[in-house]
Design an enzyme around this catalytic site. Sequence first.
Site, mmCIF file in Angstrom:
data_model
loop_
_atom_site.group_PDB
_atom_site.id
_atom_site.type_symbol
_atom_site.label_atom_id
_atom_site.label_comp_id
_atom_site.label_asym_id
_atom_site.label_seq_id
_atom_site.Cartn_x
_atom_site.Cartn_y
_atom_site.Cartn_z
ATOM 1 C CG ASP A 58 -1.974 1.038 1.225
ATOM 2 O OD1 ASP A 58 -2.334 1.469 0.136
ATOM 3 O OD2 ASP A 58 -2.418 1.447 2.309
ATOM 4 C CB CYS B 125 -20.886 -10.511 -5.840
ATOM 5 S SG CYS B 125 -19.507 -9.788 -4.928
ATOM 6 C CB CYS C 97 -25.342 -10.205 -2.780
ATOM 7 S SG CYS C 97 -25.146 -9.343 -1.203
ATOM 8 C CB CYS D 224 -21.498 -3.673 -0.335
ATOM 9 S SG CYS D 224 -21.495 -4.102 -2.091
ATOM 10 C CB CYS E 220 -15.347 6.586 -0.089
ATOM 11 S SG CYS E 220 -14.859 5.256 1.011
ATOM 12 C CB CYS F 239 -16.285 3.887 6.408
ATOM 13 S SG CYS F 239 -17.983 3.255 6.291
ATOM 14 C CB CYS G 121 -19.044 -1.611 1.784
ATOM 15 S SG CYS G 121 -17.259 -1.399 1.709
ATOM 16 C CB CYS H 185 -19.546 -8.319 2.688
ATOM 17 S SG CYS H 185 -19.100 -9.603 1.491
#
Length: 307
Positions: free
Chosen positions: A130, A184, A187, A190, A210, A237, A240, A244
């Site tokens: 990252d 997924c 669904c 999220c 976001c 946050c 989402c 899930c």
Amino acid sequence: MNLQKHTAIIKQEAKRLGFDFCGVSKAEFLEEEAPRLEAWLNSKKHGKMEYMENHFDKRLNPTLLVDGAKSVVSLLYNYYPEQTQITDSPKISKYAYGKDYHEIIKEKLKEFLNTLKEKIGDVNGRAFVDSAPVLDKAWAKKSGLGWIGKNANLINKQNGSFFFIAELIIDIDLEYDGAIQDYCGTCTKCIDACPTEAIVEPFIVDGSKCISYLTIELKDAIPTEFKNKMDNWAFGCDVCQDVCPWNRFSMPHHEKEFNNQTGLLNLSTNEWYELTEETFNKVFNQSAVKRTKYKGLKRNLEFIKVK
């Protein structure tokens, strides 16, 4: 035989160092990602994260980051906590409960590379967590570690999505893993749950809406349009991910450095709002929360305050 042997050494070493999953893919231009990234940037969904516009080619081509790159080793490191914050207090993302993950994982990656040089020989490469223009989720997907969910997070079938993603880009050929299918289905939990409607369509997040962006990346005042929509998040946050269905398989991590040692999880609402700079420095000394600095955290707290 060498491909098989070297790949086995890498996967064994990943396990020894505590990584939960390891996958390998060929270091090549990310053809599928190029038009998506370009469209996302052109539509300004990165908000004021101008750095996202830099190094466009490097984000898509690992051979521009490491000379002679042949393989990308993708790694997942679990951070799902056993304990969470007390109810109703201002919230921070689970990844920031303990010590800053960059430092912990960088040390592991450094050891990883050194071990490969000892066991395999002349291996050159770089480690990333990252901290550089690497599309980590795209590489993890390509390496078979999961699929990209509608919330744009990587989801692993065995353990959900509460993982840090890291890579080694190295100059040796290996046995490559293939991508897996998307699970997924129909669904949309999220999308439906996002407090600021940042998931504008399946698989596309408007970063400028976001809550993680608003509370961490954005250095200006938080736009008033988000007042009363922040769901009490003071840093980051997890909404989402929390909703899930695949995260019902999340298991508590085994990294003691990710456990909170500063009493952060028990801070009451009053204690959050009475936080002094001195206390901030003590509580968040080694946490990723220090990225916002005291001033930034106070701005977030004032913005989410119920009046």
